[in-house]
Write an enzyme that holds these catalytic residues in place. Sequence first.
Site, PDB file in Angstrom:
ATOM      1  N   HIS A  62       0.850  -1.195   0.000  1.00 18.55           N
ATOM      2  CA  HIS A  62       0.000   0.000   0.000  1.00 18.55           C
ATOM      3  C   HIS A  62       0.878   1.233   0.000  1.00 18.55           C
ATOM      4  O   HIS A  62       1.308   1.703   1.051  1.00 18.55           O
ATOM      5  CB  HIS A  62      -0.929  -0.035   1.230  1.00 18.55           C
ATOM      6  CG  HIS A  62      -1.875   1.131   1.314  1.00 18.55           C
ATOM      7  ND1 HIS A  62      -2.989   1.116   2.120  1.00 18.55           N
ATOM      8  CD2 HIS A  62      -1.875   2.343   0.708  1.00 18.55           C
ATOM      9  CE1 HIS A  62      -3.638   2.251   2.006  1.00 18.55           C
ATOM     10  NE2 HIS A  62      -2.968   3.031   1.160  1.00 18.55           N
ATOM     11  N   HIS A  93      -9.443   1.241  -0.811  1.00 14.39           N
ATOM     12  CA  HIS A  93      -9.322   1.917   0.477  1.00 14.39           C
ATOM     13  C   HIS A  93     -10.703   1.881   1.134  1.00 14.39           C
ATOM     14  O   HIS A  93     -11.704   2.267   0.506  1.00 14.39           O
ATOM     15  CB  HIS A  93      -8.917   3.377   0.293  1.00 14.39           C
ATOM     16  CG  HIS A  93      -7.482   3.586  -0.066  1.00 14.39           C
ATOM     17  ND1 HIS A  93      -6.848   2.941  -1.101  1.00 14.39           N
ATOM     18  CD2 HIS A  93      -6.529   4.402   0.495  1.00 14.39           C
ATOM     19  CE1 HIS A  93      -5.592   3.335  -1.167  1.00 14.39           C
ATOM     20  NE2 HIS A  93      -5.367   4.229  -0.211  1.00 14.39           N
ATOM     21  N   GLU A 121     -10.623   3.824   6.432  1.00 12.43           N
ATOM     22  CA  GLU A 121      -9.520   4.709   6.859  1.00 12.43           C
ATOM     23  C   GLU A 121     -10.167   5.813   7.700  1.00 12.43           C
ATOM     24  O   GLU A 121      -9.957   5.884   8.908  1.00 12.43           O
ATOM     25  CB  GLU A 121      -8.808   5.292   5.636  1.00 12.43           C
ATOM     26  CG  GLU A 121      -7.689   6.281   5.969  1.00 12.43           C
ATOM     27  CD  GLU A 121      -7.070   6.937   4.725  1.00 12.43           C
ATOM     28  OE1 GLU A 121      -7.682   6.896   3.642  1.00 12.43           O
ATOM     29  OE2 GLU A 121      -5.957   7.507   4.861  1.00 12.43           O
ATOM     30  N   ASP A 156       2.034   7.182   1.751  1.00 23.57           N
ATOM     31  CA  ASP A 156       2.611   8.325   1.027  1.00 23.57           C
ATOM     32  C   ASP A 156       3.876   8.752   1.762  1.00 23.57           C
ATOM     33  O   ASP A 156       3.878   9.754   2.503  1.00 23.57           O
ATOM     34  CB  ASP A 156       1.590   9.471   0.979  1.00 23.57           C
ATOM     35  CG  ASP A 156       0.321   9.043   0.260  1.00 23.57           C
ATOM     36  OD1 ASP A 156       0.343   8.962  -0.976  1.00 23.57           O
ATOM     37  OD2 ASP A 156      -0.673   8.755   0.951  1.00 23.57           O
TER      38      ASP A 156
HETATM   39  N1  LIG Z   1      -4.158   7.600   2.438  1.00 23.14           N
HETATM   40  C1  LIG Z   1      -4.869   7.814   1.334  1.00 23.14           C
HETATM   41  N2  LIG Z   1      -6.192   7.643   1.364  1.00 23.14           N
HETATM   42  C2  LIG Z   1      -6.921   7.877   0.284  1.00 23.14           C
HETATM   43  N3  LIG Z   1      -6.422   8.285  -0.881  1.00 23.14           N
HETATM   44  C3  LIG Z   1      -5.101   8.476  -0.963  1.00 23.14           C
HETATM   45  N4  LIG Z   1      -4.341   8.879  -1.987  1.00 23.14           N
HETATM   46  C4  LIG Z   1      -3.071   8.923  -1.560  1.00 23.14           C
HETATM   47  N5  LIG Z   1      -3.014   8.552  -0.276  1.00 23.14           N
HETATM   48  C5  LIG Z   1      -4.274   8.261   0.127  1.00 23.14           C
HETATM   49 ZN   LIG Z   2      -3.482   4.899   0.515  1.00 20.99          ZN
END
Ligand SMILES: Nc1ncnc2[nH]cnc12
Ligand SMILES: [Zn+2]
EC number: 3.5.4.2
Length: 317
Positions: free
Chosen positions: A14, A194, A197, A276
Amino acid sequence: MYDWLNALPKAELHMHLEGSLEPELLFALAERNKIALPWNDVETLRKAYAFNNLQEFLDLYYKGADVLRTSQDFYDLTWAYLLRCKAQNVIHTEPFFDPQTHTDRGVPFEVVLNGIASALKDGEQQLGITSGLILSFLRHLSEEQAEKTLDQALPFRDAFVAVGLDSSEMGHPPSKFQRVFDRARHEGFLTVAHAGEEGPPEYIWEALDLLKIQRIDHGVRAIEDERLMQRIIDEQIPLTVCPLSNTKLCVFDHMSQHNILEMLERGVKVTVNSDDPAYFGGYMTENFHALHTDLGMTKEQATRLAQNGLDARLIKP
Ligand SMILES: Nc1ncnc2[nH]cnc12
Ligand SMILES: [Zn+2]
């Protein structure tokens, strides 16, 4: 412990390639492409990396991606990430990219894909890192726009292992994308999404039942729904958890409150990932290390987490 964790063989399941754009490369690409930036220097940009939620991060992430214009830019971005993988003994990676972030500002799909795919090929040949690319749809856009993106991808279908779903979660449930995911599956793609979250457990149920995903990206809010927990334990559905991301985006107030080890001990197939890395303070080893320093993760737990990552690969060795 850091060196021990760094040496542990790991798979990353991820991460968003656009999210590995370090400020230094961002400024270098802006200069190469003669793009004026709203930040004076690298330090000012880094200072802007303070987020209260997912949307605040995404606003900056999409702005940053504007410096990516040519295949060489996408190659350089991907290659820089692969060098980090090599340095941290990440032996396999299944990265996301968001084609709509680029096609919507006039960069052709194949320009993006060619740069990424050739870096991944070189990564395998020169660094020994295997990979499987995941095309992710932006969920704040319409299903019709996702359908167009899938059409653009079909001529290059061998370049991908799966489709995914990312961007602003709240208000954009997986059910919005049921038809395009159906078609992607019929075209031979695996699916991930996703879910959970920031969004509620219902979004995880939808991702499983409607999008028929192989893995849940994030999924930390599953813990609020006992019936869902039982299902993901019984079916051993992997969760690609991103600890530093979750704390940077205030999903948890502090790493000491993160639920990943509780999930691990309950038998959930949780994995550790960076999401990220350029924006959230670290790559794979930094994520593992934060679990050690703030949650007391042991070497035995780290070994299980890393093994879960290897087990949950979509592309088996
Ligand atoms: N953590 C994340 N959640 C949703 N979209 C994303 N795009 C990049 N990082 C993300
Ligand atoms: Zn992500």
